[in-house]
Design an enzyme around this catalytic site. Structure first.
Site, short mmCIF file in Angstrom:
data_model
loop_
_atom_site.label_atom_id
_atom_site.label_comp_id
_atom_site.label_asym_id
_atom_site.label_seq_id
_atom_site.Cartn_x
_atom_site.Cartn_y
_atom_site.Cartn_z
N ASP A 154 0.82 -1.20 0.00
CA ASP A 154 0.00 0.00 0.00
C ASP A 154 0.86 1.26 0.00
O ASP A 154 2.00 1.26 0.47
CB ASP A 154 -0.92 0.02 1.22
CG ASP A 154 -1.88 -1.15 1.25
OD1 ASP A 154 -2.22 -1.64 0.16
OD2 ASP A 154 -2.29 -1.54 2.35
N LYS A 155 0.27 2.32 -0.48
CA LYS A 155 0.94 3.62 -0.53
C LYS A 155 1.56 3.99 0.81
O LYS A 155 2.73 4.39 0.88
CB LYS A 155 -0.05 4.70 -0.97
CG LYS A 155 0.49 6.12 -0.89
CD LYS A 155 -0.58 7.14 -1.24
CE LYS A 155 -0.07 8.57 -1.07
NZ LYS A 155 -1.13 9.57 -1.38
#
Length: 315
Positions: free
Chosen positions: A144-145
């Site tokens: 994830d970011k």
């Protein structure tokens, strides 16, 4: 805006009532930039209870139904960007990088610059696997970011195929460190629960059991965890992935009532003790080299923001 690619609908729950709508969307739509979300507001692509909402500061109320129309992206011309990479290992077939929190792995609508792919294109030129197309060259898996840590990237299609098969066969070692809410009393445990799109909130994934709405699309997911340190209201754990579903650790830990500290999508927007993101770090990655057959394992320490929160809890 343009032709619609996807319609997303979700309900505002008690957890997010009173929160600005743009902040709720930013937490849920992690791969879309804030400027892109602002354009959705301006174009009338966001509705609350059936009415167009052009105000990003709209305060959410429990029970609100939010509809988001994501337009089809224009065919992007991806550019190589001179963005520093923390390269842990590299040879002619693959690279292992330590991705910083805040960096998106591959481009998405409204977010075609500043990604790991842009940085890899500058570093590798055309020497990236083409299996996942022009948007995701070389990308075998993602994190994830707002998760930091190790990713393997394929330079050749042969390497990509081998690494993908290892992922599918659950033979790749992946260990994460995470700080979660509340005290976990047992020293270790396993969450073996299927994960699919949350039918009540399509910004999230959720544990969905057989027979429940959306269960036909849910996939088996297994997360093992071990307690490393306890702080009363928080616990530091190591999580080991047996499968690799989207948001798997975040969903599973929230399911057993220990959501990740700083995770506004699955946890709390309050009492974050200074955490500016979910406290999750991919600290160990191990796999068999596609050509040599040698098992290779890499590790990296959590970044400064993670350690600062950890030290705050220790004090």
């Amino acid at each position: 805006m343009k032709k619609i690619l996807e319609n997303i609908q979700f309900d505002i729950t008690e957890d997010t009532k009173g929160t600005r709508l743009d902040l709720v969307l930013s937490a849920g739509l992690e791969n879309y930039s804030r400027s892109f979300l602002q354009k959705l507001f301006e174009a009338g692509n966001i509705r609350v209870n059936g009415e167009v909402c052009g105000e990003k500061k709209h305060k959410c109320r429990a029970g609100d139904i939010v509809d988001i129309a994501i337009p089809e992206p224009e065919a992007p011309e991806l550019e190589a960007e001179d963005i520093p990479l923390d390269i842990i290992y590299e040879d002619e077939e693959l690279i292992v990088v330590n991705k910083p929190a805040g960096m998106v792995v591959h481009p998405a609508p409204g977010n075609y610059t500043g990604t790991l792919v842009n940085a890899l294109m500058y570093h590798c030129g055309s020497n990236l696997s083409s299996i996942n197309g022009v948007i995701r060259p070389g990308i075998v898996h993602r994190i994830d970011k707002n998760t930091s840590g190790l990713l393997m990237v394929a330079k050749t299609d042969k390497a990509h195929g081998s690494l993908s098969q290892q992922l599918a066969g659950h033979t790749i070692s992946r260990r994460y460190k995470a700080i979660v809410y509340s005290n976990i009393r047992e020293d270790s445990g396993t969450v073996d629960e299927p994960i699919g799109r949350d039918p009540a909130n399509r910004l999230r994934n959720a544990v969905i059991h057989e027979g429940a709405p959306g269960s036909s699309a849910a996939k088996n997911a297994v997360t093992h965890y071990t307690v490393l340190e306890r702080f009363g209201n928080f616990t530091l754990i190591e999580a080991v992935l047996e499968t690799g579903r989207t948001h798997q650790i975040r969903v599973h830990m929230a399911y057993i009532k220990h959501p990740l500290l700083g995770d506004e999508l699955y946890g709390s927007v309050k009492n974050k003790v200074g955490a500016g993101r979910q406290m999750l770090h991919a600290g160990l990655l191990g796999f068999t080299h596609p050509s040599t057959g040698e098992y290779m394992e890499f590790s990296c320490a959590p970044p400064d923001d993670f350690m600062e929160v950890l030290e705050r809890l220790r004090k």
